[in-house]
Scaffold this active site. Structure first.
Site, PDB file in Angstrom:
ATOM      1  N   ARG A 473       0.867  -1.181   0.000  1.00  0.00           N
ATOM      2  CA  ARG A 473       0.000   0.000   0.000  1.00  0.00           C
ATOM      3  C   ARG A 473       0.897   1.223   0.000  1.00  0.00           C
ATOM      4  O   ARG A 473       1.864   1.302   0.772  1.00  0.00           O
ATOM      5  CB  ARG A 473      -0.904  -0.009   1.231  1.00  0.00           C
ATOM      6  CG  ARG A 473      -1.856   1.178   1.370  1.00  0.00           C
ATOM      7  CD  ARG A 473      -2.706   0.964   2.622  1.00  0.00           C
ATOM      8  NE  ARG A 473      -3.536   2.096   2.955  1.00  0.00           N
ATOM      9  CZ  ARG A 473      -4.763   2.305   2.511  1.00  0.00           C
ATOM     10  NH1 ARG A 473      -5.292   1.430   1.670  1.00  0.00           N
ATOM     11  NH2 ARG A 473      -5.459   3.355   2.891  1.00  0.00           N
ATOM     12  N   SER A 503      -7.621  -0.584   1.047  1.00  0.00           N
ATOM     13  CA  SER A 503      -7.241  -1.015  -0.292  1.00  0.00           C
ATOM     14  C   SER A 503      -5.747  -1.284  -0.350  1.00  0.00           C
ATOM     15  O   SER A 503      -4.937  -0.444   0.040  1.00  0.00           O
ATOM     16  CB  SER A 503      -7.628   0.063  -1.304  1.00  0.00           C
ATOM     17  OG  SER A 503      -7.265  -0.324  -2.608  1.00  0.00           O
ATOM     18  N   GLU A 540      -6.429  -5.184  -7.114  1.00  0.00           N
ATOM     19  CA  GLU A 540      -6.725  -4.663  -5.776  1.00  0.00           C
ATOM     20  C   GLU A 540      -7.168  -5.760  -4.823  1.00  0.00           C
ATOM     21  O   GLU A 540      -8.034  -6.567  -5.129  1.00  0.00           O
ATOM     22  CB  GLU A 540      -7.814  -3.590  -5.866  1.00  0.00           C
ATOM     23  CG  GLU A 540      -8.154  -2.971  -4.523  1.00  0.00           C
ATOM     24  CD  GLU A 540      -9.185  -1.867  -4.635  1.00  0.00           C
ATOM     25  OE1 GLU A 540      -9.471  -1.227  -3.615  1.00  0.00           O
ATOM     26  OE2 GLU A 540      -9.702  -1.654  -5.751  1.00  0.00           O
TER      27      GLU A 540
END
Length: 593
Positions: A473, A503, A540
């Site tokens: 991330r 995410s 993702e």
């Protein structure tokens, strides 16, 4: 793209895969008549909250039409009443409003005479004067204001509907949006909505096609007919690039406007091969159906020769998408055609991205809706075979898909307690049937958000588990807008609970100057969105709200271990560029409990 705290560069130009957001789940039965009904939404992009509210509706008591027996896609209209006989096309006729209620003329008073003569509307002056008569429903429920305008020079007539929410609707301004007797143009039977405008200057423009003789065998019983009365909805254009307070049709019969979205109803002018994306511009003349029929309830023939073969959603963002007209969604309609009666038997949604296509997953097969019996054609008439099947995703997957495309910003800001666009949140909940009003109480809004977020989480948990053990991330800790929120990422041993959906990605390409190197243990709740994801290239992996992460180490640029850790990550072949770009590495672990 990977999202942190609702920040994203997503725009309206991005392509949204299709889904069935409302209806289509089961045949329903309501009222004392016991009629079966079902609704199939059209592939309409949401825009800024002002998009056409259109859908396909089925009723087992419905007649034949451009979508086969029982199906209709009705736009707003005002019509002459026919239940007491054929209209006389004079002052004795009664009108039916958009909701089917009989209209009555508003009483005239000294302060508010009715009718009145108008030479202008607002700042727009007209080349002729109009006699304007106000009407209202006989039984009041919608509280709109209706005005019937008749030109004192040319006799052209149209309606203005002032909605209670401030939206202005114009019906039948041009002959293209009026259903009239071909032998007497002043005998208008229906006025179809042609343009709508909000107080903010957002417009929707409706285009119609007139019936003609293209591809029709004009011999035999088709000879000598005047078939020009019927009007078919052809295009719905909305998302005007520049706001405009006044109706475009006040000054132009065909508005020259840059529209961002166009919904196209295709009647055979384009190919229906699911492997070949159809073009925006019609390539052929429209096809003739096998079971043409006529209506005579207005005192003249209304002949129908067409079937809607597909509904296409185009976006117009040439700078962002590289072409003037980009097909993004498609509802492909399949019919069981025969000369007696045509039935809609299947509907498929497809999404387009680049040169490929993708069909929506098959999650539900519907039983055939019972059609009305066909007209008797002698003793050997039989009912056409039904092959009905409707494809729909679960409500939870729909919620997750919408979150990935548009909802992430509002939802994550709401979950983290940040300022969020409340009006946009309410519009989202209303459009997706989590709210029944756009002015809910605080408790109703809170409960609707809770249900919506829970559906997203359930949709996420229904996806397959993954074997990934490391995801990444990218953060930008030096960004002023995020510094207070992310200061907890700077202390080793901290356990961070992300209140929002988190995410991540196994793809290292989506990092910023700070890398979150996140280790996963077996049984974690992260899921690769895959086909559900809006941004397909990011791979993702999304985690549900309240995911716990523990900071195990922080390695800053210039420290002894930084070069070694950066080398192990193998971000690119250019180690120098990586060193100049990356400022810190934060090693974290997701805690399953």
């Amino acid at each position: 793209m990977l999202i942190l705290n609702g920040f994203s560069s997503a725009t309206l130009a991005l392509i949204t895969p299709p889904f069935l957001p409302k209806g289509g789940k089961a045949l329903s039965q309501s009222g004392p008549d016991g009629l079966a009904s079902i609704t199939l939404p059209l592939p309409i992009s949401a825009e800024r909250g002002f998009a056409p509210a259109l859908a396909l509706h089925y009723s087992s008591g419905g007649g034949n039409g451009p979508f086969g027996v029982g199906w209709s896609c009705a736009t707003m209209s005002i019509a002459r009443r026919t239940s007491h006989g054929v209209p006389q096309y004079n002052d004795s006729d009664e009108f039916l409003g958009p909701d089917g209620e009989v209209l009555v003329q508003t009483l005239s008073t000294g302060d508010a005479p009715n009718p009145v003569t108008c030479f202008a509307y607002g700042d727009v002056s007209f080349p002729q004067s109009y006699t304007v008569t106000r009407y209202q429903p006989r039984t009041e429920s919608s509280f709109y204001r209706l005005e019937y305008w008749v030109g004192n020079s040319n006799g052209d007539d149209f309606w203005l509907l002032h909605d209670s929410n401030g939206i202005l609707h114009l019906l039948g301004k041009t002959a293209a949006a009026r259903l009239s007797d071909p032998q007497a143009a002043s005998h208008t039977a229906q006025w179809l909505v042609e343009e709508s405008v909000t107080p903010a200057g957002e417009h929707i423009y409706y285009s119609y096609l007139a019936e003609n003789g293209d591809n029709v065998d004009l011999n035999g019983n088709e000879a000598g007919r005047d078939r020009s009365a019927m009007r078919y909805l052809s295009k719905v254009q909305y998302g005007n690039a520049t706001p405009a307070a006044d109706l475009y049709l006040w000054t132009s019969a065909t508005p020259a406007v840059q529209w961002l979205f166009t919904l196209v109803f295709d009647y055979g002018e384009r190919g229906v091969d699911p492997q070949v994306p159809p073009a925006f511009t019609a390539q052929n003349s429209w096809l003739a159906r096998q079971d043409p029929f006529s209506l005579y309830n207005y005192g003249f023939e209304i002949r129908l020769h067409r079937l809607c073969r597909q509904v296409l959603m185009f976006h117009h963002f040439p700078d962002e998408l590289g072409e003037a007209d980009t097909l993004v969604s498609r509802l492909l309609l399949e019919y069981d055609e025969n000369p007696i009666l045509t039935q809609l038997c299947a509907a498929r949604t497809l999404a387009y991205e680049g040169d490929g296509y993708r069909r929506a997953p098959v999650n539900n097969m519907m039983p055939p809706p019972p059609p009305p019996p066909p007209p008797m054609m002698g003793g050997n008439s039989s009912r056409p075979k039904s092959k009905w099947a409707i494809v729909e995703e679960s409500k939870q997957i729909q919620a997750l898909r919408y979150y990935s495309a548009q909802g992430y910003s509002v939802i994550n800001k709401y979950l983290r307690g940040d300022d969020y666009p409340e009006t946009q949140a309410k519009e989202t909940l209303l459009s997706r049937d989590y709210l029944s009003t756009n002015e809910p109480s605080d408790e109703e809004f809170k409960n609707a958000m809770s249900v919506y977020i829970n559906d997203i989480a359930e949709g996420l948990s229904s996806l397959p588990e993954t074997d990934h053990r490391v995801v990444y991330r990218g953060l930008k800790l030096d960004k002023p807008a995020l510094s207070d929120v992310l200061k907890e990422y700077t202390t080793i041993g901290n356990i961070i609970i992300d209140k929002a959906f988190m995410s991540t990605s196994p793809d290292k390409a989506w990092i910023n100057d700070t890398i979150l190197n996140i280790y996963l243990e077996k049984g974690h709740k992260g899921r690769i969105l895959g086909d559900v994801a809006h941004f397909k290239g990011e791979a993702e992996m999304l985690f549900p709200p309240n995911t716990k992460l523990k900071i195990e180490s922080i390695v800053n640029c210039g420290s002894q271990d930084f070069a070694s850790q950066l080398s192990k990550l193998r971000l690119s072949d250019d180690a120098t560029a990586d060193t100049n770009r990356i400022k810190r590495i934060i090693n974290m672990r997701v805690l399953n409990s």
